[in-house]
Design an enzyme around this catalytic site. Structure first.
Site, PDB file in Angstrom:
ATOM      1  N   ARG A 107       0.843  -1.200   0.000  1.00 16.32           N
ATOM      2  CA  ARG A 107       0.000   0.000   0.000  1.00 16.32           C
ATOM      3  C   ARG A 107       0.879   1.251   0.000  1.00 16.32           C
ATOM      4  O   ARG A 107       1.717   1.440   0.880  1.00 16.32           O
ATOM      5  CB  ARG A 107      -0.938   0.005   1.213  1.00 16.32           C
ATOM      6  CG  ARG A 107      -2.011   1.098   1.155  1.00 16.32           C
ATOM      7  CD  ARG A 107      -2.997   0.927   2.292  1.00 16.32           C
ATOM      8  NE  ARG A 107      -3.687  -0.343   2.197  1.00 16.32           N
ATOM      9  CZ  ARG A 107      -4.749  -0.570   1.418  1.00 16.32           C
ATOM     10  NH1 ARG A 107      -5.221   0.390   0.664  1.00 16.32           N
ATOM     11  NH2 ARG A 107      -5.317  -1.760   1.399  1.00 16.32           N
ATOM     12  N   THR A 111      -0.773   7.674  -1.209  1.00 14.77           N
ATOM     13  CA  THR A 111      -2.089   7.562  -1.856  1.00 14.77           C
ATOM     14  C   THR A 111      -2.972   6.508  -1.202  1.00 14.77           C
ATOM     15  O   THR A 111      -4.189   6.505  -1.408  1.00 14.77           O
ATOM     16  CB  THR A 111      -1.916   7.194  -3.335  1.00 14.77           C
ATOM     17  OG1 THR A 111      -1.362   5.868  -3.437  1.00 14.77           O
ATOM     18  CG2 THR A 111      -0.999   8.180  -4.035  1.00 14.77           C
ATOM     19  N   ASP A 203      -4.036 -12.631  12.186  1.00 13.52           N
ATOM     20  CA  ASP A 203      -3.273 -12.389  10.960  1.00 13.52           C
ATOM     21  C   ASP A 203      -2.849 -13.730  10.375  1.00 13.52           C
ATOM     22  O   ASP A 203      -1.992 -14.425  10.935  1.00 13.52           O
ATOM     23  CB  ASP A 203      -2.046 -11.522  11.267  1.00 13.52           C
ATOM     24  CG  ASP A 203      -1.307 -11.102  10.007  1.00 13.52           C
ATOM     25  OD1 ASP A 203      -0.834 -11.987   9.261  1.00 13.52           O
ATOM     26  OD2 ASP A 203      -1.199  -9.889   9.755  1.00 13.52           O
ATOM     27  N   ASP A 206       1.002 -14.170   9.589  1.00 16.84           N
ATOM     28  CA  ASP A 206       1.815 -14.373  10.783  1.00 16.84           C
ATOM     29  C   ASP A 206       1.636 -15.781  11.342  1.00 16.84           C
ATOM     30  O   ASP A 206       2.613 -16.413  11.775  1.00 16.84           O
ATOM     31  CB  ASP A 206       1.440 -13.347  11.857  1.00 16.84           C
ATOM     32  CG  ASP A 206       2.032 -11.972  11.579  1.00 16.84           C
ATOM     33  OD1 ASP A 206       2.967 -11.885  10.752  1.00 16.84           O
ATOM     34  OD2 ASP A 206       1.552 -10.987  12.176  1.00 16.84           O
TER      35      ASP A 206
END
Length: 212
Positions: A107, A111, A203, A206
């Site tokens: 990401r 932006t 997650d 992970d």
């Protein structure tokens, strides 16, 4: 619960049993990794249910008979790095002739848009049905971006297979990629303020790779 025309929830007892183990915070890395692969293997049965068949003649030790085989349909598995890697081996156990592409996204801090940093696809991707794999469909941002990047390389059928989906992600894909069908083992309640699926399983990356 909200329903979506672009979503199939696979409620097979074996899948649901294994999913309950994944959700448990006490499940260790080895078992978690193995079960993600097992769920992916079981989900592949349904994800590939619409593959076309053709009749062929086979000679058994007793007689000649008409059998059915897959009618030349080729498959490409594309994991979204990194958590999607945990599902690849499970799919390959069912479709061992599938080719595997990879797509990596990050990401942009300014932006906030997903940026492709790695994309390697089979050279014949345009003649293959693409199954994108990623354990979690949360906001849908990464999945939508991955689908967009893959659409630049093929006009063929694209499906998304995930272990758990949030309504927000499913809704986003329905708006941005209504032609892509989603297969999941569970449609959970919502996203929390940190973007985690609730109740979810934490997650996935992970827990698969032991980096928690």
């Amino acid at each position: 619960m909200e329903t979506f025309s672009n979503l199939t929830v696979l409620d097979h007892p074996l899948i649901q049993h294994k999913l309950s183990i994944l959700r448990d915070k006490n499940t260790g890395v080895k078992q978690f990794r193995e079960i993600v692969g097992e769920i992916a293997m079981l989900m592949t049965f349904e994800t590939t249910r619409d593959m076309p068949l053709e009749d062929i003649q086979v000679e058994t030790p007793v007689a000649v008979t008409t059998c059915r085989q897959i009618a030349g349909k080729k498959v490409a598995i594309v994991p979204i790095l990194r958590a999607g890697l945990g599902m690849v081996d499970g799919v390959l156990q069912i479709v061992p002739s599938a080719k595997v592409g990879h797509i990596g996204l990050y990401r942009d801090p300014d932006t906030l848009n997903p940026v492709e940093y790695y994309c390697k696809m089979p050279t014949d991707i345009d003649s293959r049905e693409v199954i994108i794999v990623d354990p979690m469909l949360a906001t849908g941002g990464s999945a939508s971006a991955a689908i967009g990047f893959i659409k630049q390389r093929t006009q063929g059928t694209i499906k998304l297979m995930c272990v758990i989906a949030a309504p927000e992600g499913v809704r986003r894909l329905a708006e941005e990629h209504p032609d892509v069908h989603i297969f999941t083992a569970a449609l959970d309640e919502k996203l929390n303020d940190h973007g985690y699926i609730v109740p979810g399983l934490g997650d996935a990356g992970d827990r698969i790779f032991g980096t928690k």
